[in-house]
Write a protein that holds these residues in place. Structure first.
Motif, PDB file in Angstrom:
ATOM      1  N   ARG A   1      33.990  53.724  61.959  1.00 21.68           N
ATOM      2  CA  ARG A   1      33.333  52.661  62.721  1.00 21.68           C
ATOM      3  C   ARG A   1      31.862  53.015  62.907  1.00 21.68           C
ATOM      4  NH1 ARG A   1      36.131  48.723  65.250  1.00 21.68           N
ATOM      5  NH2 ARG A   1      34.510  48.489  66.856  1.00 21.68           N
ATOM      6  N   GLU A   2      31.036  51.970  62.752  1.00 19.38           N
ATOM      7  CA  GLU A   2      29.601  52.160  62.921  1.00 19.38           C
ATOM      8  C   GLU A   2      29.022  50.891  63.548  1.00 19.38           C
ATOM      9  OE1 GLU A   2      26.876  54.538  60.108  1.00 19.38           O
ATOM     10  OE2 GLU A   2      26.719  52.438  59.474  1.00 19.38           O
ATOM     11  N   ARG A   3      28.285  51.071  64.623  1.00 20.64           N
ATOM     12  CA  ARG A   3      27.696  49.957  65.372  1.00 20.64           C
ATOM     13  C   ARG A   3      28.762  48.926  65.771  1.00 20.64           C
ATOM     14  NH1 ARG A   3      24.066  50.774  61.134  1.00 20.64           N
ATOM     15  NH2 ARG A   3      22.070  51.664  61.778  1.00 20.64           N
ATOM     16  N   GLY A   4      29.914  49.446  66.217  1.00 22.82           N
ATOM     17  CA  GLY A   4      30.962  48.557  66.698  1.00 22.82           C
ATOM     18  C   GLY A   4      31.749  47.849  65.618  1.00 22.82           C
ATOM     19  N   LYS A   5      31.531  48.211  64.354  1.00 25.16           N
ATOM     20  CA  LYS A   5      32.220  47.538  63.246  1.00 25.16           C
ATOM     21  C   LYS A   5      32.911  48.594  62.377  1.00 25.16           C
ATOM     22  CE  LYS A   5      31.425  44.545  59.265  1.00 25.16           C
ATOM     23  NZ  LYS A   5      30.405  43.825  58.449  1.00 25.16           N
ATOM     24  N   THR A   6      34.114  48.261  61.953  1.00 22.25           N
ATOM     25  CA  THR A   6      34.862  49.172  61.092  1.00 22.25           C
ATOM     26  C   THR A   6      34.384  49.021  59.651  1.00 22.25           C
ATOM     27  OG1 THR A   6      36.812  49.015  62.521  1.00 22.25           O
ATOM     28  CG2 THR A   6      37.147  49.832  60.278  1.00 22.25           C
ATOM     29  N   GLU A   7      34.010  50.134  59.050  1.00 20.40           N
ATOM     30  CA  GLU A   7      33.535  50.154  57.676  1.00 20.40           C
ATOM     31  C   GLU A   7      34.609  50.764  56.779  1.00 20.40           C
ATOM     32  OE1 GLU A   7      30.793  48.787  56.782  1.00 20.40           O
ATOM     33  OE2 GLU A   7      29.834  48.493  58.741  1.00 20.40           O
ATOM     34  N   VAL A   8      34.817  50.121  55.620  1.00 23.23           N
ATOM     35  CA  VAL A   8      35.793  50.607  54.639  1.00 23.23           C
ATOM     36  C   VAL A   8      35.084  50.779  53.304  1.00 23.23           C
ATOM     37  CG1 VAL A   8      37.971  50.191  53.465  1.00 23.23           C
ATOM     38  CG2 VAL A   8      37.668  49.418  55.839  1.00 23.23           C
ATOM     39  N   GLU A   9      34.960  52.001  52.861  1.00 22.83           N
ATOM     40  CA  GLU A   9      34.357  52.279  51.558  1.00 22.83           C
ATOM     41  C   GLU A   9      35.470  52.743  50.619  1.00 22.83           C
ATOM     42  OE1 GLU A   9      31.236  55.074  52.024  1.00 22.83           O
ATOM     43  OE2 GLU A   9      30.136  53.870  53.507  1.00 22.83           O
ATOM     44  N   LYS A  10      35.534  52.126  49.411  1.00 24.55           N
ATOM     45  CA  LYS A  10      36.652  52.435  48.513  1.00 24.55           C
ATOM     46  C   LYS A  10      36.269  52.140  47.066  1.00 24.55           C
ATOM     47  CE  LYS A  10      38.358  47.853  49.710  1.00 24.55           C
ATOM     48  NZ  LYS A  10      39.418  47.076  50.361  1.00 24.55           N
ATOM     49  N   LEU A  11      37.013  52.764  46.174  1.00 29.55           N
ATOM     50  CA  LEU A  11      36.884  52.510  44.739  1.00 29.55           C
ATOM     51  C   LEU A  11      38.255  52.151  44.199  1.00 29.55           C
ATOM     52  CD1 LEU A  11      34.616  55.497  43.634  1.00 29.55           C
ATOM     53  CD2 LEU A  11      33.931  53.107  43.945  1.00 29.55           C
ATOM     54  N   ARG A  12      38.335  51.007  43.528  1.00 26.79           N
ATOM     55  CA  ARG A  12      39.618  50.628  42.945  1.00 26.79           C
ATOM     56  C   ARG A  12      40.004  51.606  41.848  1.00 26.79           C
ATOM     57  NH1 ARG A  12      39.583  44.057  42.232  1.00 26.79           N
ATOM     58  NH2 ARG A  12      39.659  43.548  44.476  1.00 26.79           N
ATOM     59  N   VAL A  13      41.332  51.813  41.745  1.00 28.26           N
ATOM     60  CA  VAL A  13      41.834  52.690  40.697  1.00 28.26           C
ATOM     61  C   VAL A  13      41.601  52.051  39.332  1.00 28.26           C
ATOM     62  CG1 VAL A  13      43.894  53.774  39.755  1.00 28.26           C
ATOM     63  CG2 VAL A  13      43.525  53.751  42.230  1.00 28.26           C
ATOM     64  N   ASN A  14      41.844  50.746  39.235  1.00 30.10           N
ATOM     65  CA  ASN A  14      41.651  50.011  37.983  1.00 30.10           C
ATOM     66  C   ASN A  14      40.673  48.881  38.250  1.00 30.10           C
ATOM     67  OD1 ASN A  14      41.732  48.784  35.537  1.00 30.10           O
ATOM     68  ND2 ASN A  14      43.949  48.305  35.576  1.00 30.10           N
ATOM     69  N   PRO A  15      39.382  49.128  38.088  1.00 25.43           N
ATOM     70  CA  PRO A  15      38.376  48.109  38.435  1.00 25.43           C
ATOM     71  C   PRO A  15      38.518  46.826  37.637  1.00 25.43           C
ATOM     72  CG  PRO A  15      37.376  50.062  37.442  1.00 25.43           C
ATOM     73  CD  PRO A  15      38.806  50.322  37.501  1.00 25.43           C
ATOM     74  N   LEU A  16      39.205  46.806  36.494  1.00 18.49           N
ATOM     75  CA  LEU A  16      39.335  45.586  35.688  1.00 18.49           C
ATOM     76  C   LEU A  16      40.435  44.667  36.192  1.00 18.49           C
ATOM     77  CD1 LEU A  16      38.917  47.138  32.124  1.00 18.49           C
ATOM     78  CD2 LEU A  16      37.184  46.027  33.560  1.00 18.49           C
ATOM     79  N   SER A  17      41.320  45.210  37.002  1.00 17.92           N
ATOM     80  CA  SER A  17      42.445  44.378  37.468  1.00 17.92           C
ATOM     81  C   SER A  17      42.011  43.449  38.581  1.00 17.92           C
ATOM     82  CB  SER A  17      43.588  45.276  37.941  1.00 17.92           C
ATOM     83  OG  SER A  17      43.141  46.082  39.026  1.00 17.92           O
TER      84      SER A  17
END
Length: 593
Positions: A577-593
């Motif tokens: 959480r940053e500045r009252g907001k939940t942040e989600v950083e992620k990389l898809r396993v299969n970016p083409l799907s």
């Protein structure tokens, strides 16, 4: 014949130091009594009963004596005792009644009576007794009361005159040992023995391990002739003190200076071990272990056993369906299968207290805010405030009454914690009263509940939860276990279907599949969840951060109250959480799907 004789009657007449017995009419039987004197018939001494008739001369010469007191002294038992054979004859004579007319048989034994007199013969005194003792060379043990005892003798009797003093033998110092006196402590209830009970003998600080009964010097004996009988010298000993023990102020007791396991090294040497080492398995043979200091186990911990360590705990083997508690940290080098583990219980309790009070306060504050809004709304002009509170509870906060009930049970169960004050207990019970059942409808509900809200807010602001840096739990592999850790947590391989609650940081270097993970600090997981297993749940506090190298689908992540569902696989998942907001950083396993 004397003039006073009455003819026809039997009489006894005293004349010239003897009695004349005059038989009356007819023949009379005379029975002598030699102990009282001699009886003569016509000048001849009679020893047996005889017949007498009128005209016979019968004389009775009664024994007459003056008072005399004499003795013979005798030393006995090689001078241990002096006795006097006392002979005390009282002055007097035997007398007969004068009138014997009514008797056909004149038995002197039945008729004579001893009559005392003041005639004195040989009377020895106490001065002679002391002189006799000097002659006998008696110099010790004279009994002053013996003269009174001599004077009270009637007839012949022995009196103790002097007695030796027997020697009192010395008493050697003795040892009272309290170590291993009851080493096997088992609990027996209704005829059943708890074979899982701890067999380790423990003592608290200040406990007495051993006590010395001081030596007592003997007293020499002495006989009546002054010969002294010596006694042997009493033998003493000194305690040998090793670690964690001291002597009492009087030097007679060995006291523990810390809690731990008492050890008697040899007959006089004692110590207290504050580290418990067992290089075998913890099984039914050893029993459970409850130790106030550090514990080291070189083997495995088997089903149903428990280990309570007041310090740190290290287990080289595996733990299977056991209960483990360690106050200052624990390390399990092999697998943990089932069972319960609590590390740093004090901090676990305080962490749960803070989380629960925060949850209660947040919901109560929101509930009161919504209630005030409803009361001020145009449609609720004719609705009582208590009814507005009840409607808000039922529609929007149905779990709040249950939270107050759980909180009350929690604080009552942990009243020994100094943070749980009487004020906090009163605030929680007040909240329960006005939020459960018909409590919201009471007129005082909306005047008391805001005060409870303020009290909970002050408690949260003043409570600081500092997790000790060294308090940690390190485990190799976990499956189906329940874990609570007041510090940091590290799993070197993986966790499966376990419930893990960590106050500090949590690191899982392998897989975390199934079960639940609650982390108060940062959570780092190499691989999270699995598509073919039950849902994996991870909760972190709003101030924390979750780092996952690889996250499978079917994972639920909670950041404070916000829920994030992971429906597909991701790499390098990071949530915070940053500045009252939940942040989600992620990389898809299969970016083409």
């Amino acid at each position: 014949m004397p003039e006073e004789v009455v003819h026809g009657h039997s009489q006894a007449i005293w004349s010239d130091n003897k009695y004349l017995i005059v038989p009356g009419e007819g023949t009379k039987i005379i029975v002598p009594f030699a102990q009282a004197g001699e009886v003569l018939l016509n000048g001849t001494v009679q020893g047996r009963p005889f017949k007498a008739k009128s005209g016979d001369l019968i004389e009775f010469h009664p024994i007459t004596q003056a008072e005399s007191l004499t003795w013979e002294l005798e030393a006995r038992f090689y001078g241990m005792l002096v006795v006097a054979k006392v002979k005390h004859d009282l002055g007097g004579r035997y007398v007969l009644p004068e009138d014997l007319s009514s008797l056909d048989e004149i038995s002197l034994e039945k008729l004579v009576v001893w009559e005392e007199s003041r005639d004195q013969g040989e009377l020895w005194d106490e001065v002679k007794l002391l002189d006799d003792l000097k002659t006998l060379k008696v110099v010790y043990g004279y009994r002053p009361e013996c003269w009174t005892e001599i004077m009270s003798v009637k007839g012949v009797q022995e009196v103790e005159i002097a007695a030796a003093k027997a020697p009192e033998p010395s008493e050697n110092a003795q040892l009272e040992n309290f170590v291993d006196a009851d080493n096997l402590e088992v609990q027996e209830e209704q005829g059943k023995i708890d074979f899982f009970a701890s067999k380790v003998q423990l003592v608290k600080e200040g406990a007495v391990l051993a006590r010395k009964i001081p030596a007592k010097a003997g007293v020499p004996g002495i006989n009546v002739f002054g010969k002294v009988y010596p006694v042997a010298t009493a033998k003493d000993f000194q305690f040998r003190l090793k670690k964690n023990v001291r002597l009492s102020d009087d030097g007679l007791e060995v006291l523990a200076t810390c809690a731990g396991r008492p050890v008697r090294i040899d007959e006089k040497s004692y110590m207290v071990e504050n580290v418990y080492v067992l290089n075998n398995d913890v099984d039914l043979a050893t029993g459970s272990i409850e130790f106030p200091g550090d514990v080291y186990i070189g083997g495995n911990v088997q089903d149903g056993l428990r280990i309570f360590a007041g310090g740190t705990l290290e287990i080289r083997g595996s733990v299977t369906h056991a209960e483990i508690r360690a106050e200052k940290g624990a390390k399990i080098q092999q697998n943990l299968i089932g069972g319960k583990v609590v590390v740093g219980e004090k901090f676990v309790v305080r962490s749960e207290l803070l989380r629960s009070v925060t949850e209660l306060r947040d919901q109560l504050n929101s509930c009161l805010t919504r209630t005030v809004e409803l009361i001020k709304s145009p449609g609720a002009i004719n609705v009582k405030p208590g009814l507005c509170l009840k409607l808000v509870l039922e529609k929007q906060f149905p779990e709040l009454p249950k939270i107050t009930g759980r909180m009350e049970n929690f604080v009552v169960e942990h009243t020994d914690d100094e943070l749980i004050t009487e004020g906090l207990i009163v605030a929680i019970r007040t909240a329960k009263r006005f939020l459960a059942g018909l409590g919201p409808l009471e007129p005082q509900s909306l005047s008391f509940l805001p005060k409870v809200d303020q009290a909970l807010e002050r408690f949260i602001e003043t409570l600081t939860l500092e997790v000790p840096e060294k308090l940690s739990l390190v485990v190799n592999y976990i499956q189906g276990a329940n874990i609570k850790c007041g510090g940091s947590f590290t799993c070197q391989k993986g966790t499966y279907n376990s419930e893990i609650q960590v106050t500090g940081d949590a690191v899982i270097e392998g897989v975390c599949r199934g079960g639940k993970l609650f982390a108060g600090g940062k959570a780092s997981i190499r691989e999270l969840g699995g598509s073919e297993v039950s849902t994996t749940f991870v909760q972190i506090s709003p101030q924390s951060r979750l780092l996952v190298d690889y996250c499978h689908p079917n994972v639920i992540i909670a950041v404070g109250k916000e829920i994030i569902r992971i429906e597909e696989a991701y790499r390098k998942l990071e949530i915070y959480r940053e500045r009252g907001k939940t942040e989600v950083e992620k990389l898809r396993v299969n970016p083409l799907s």
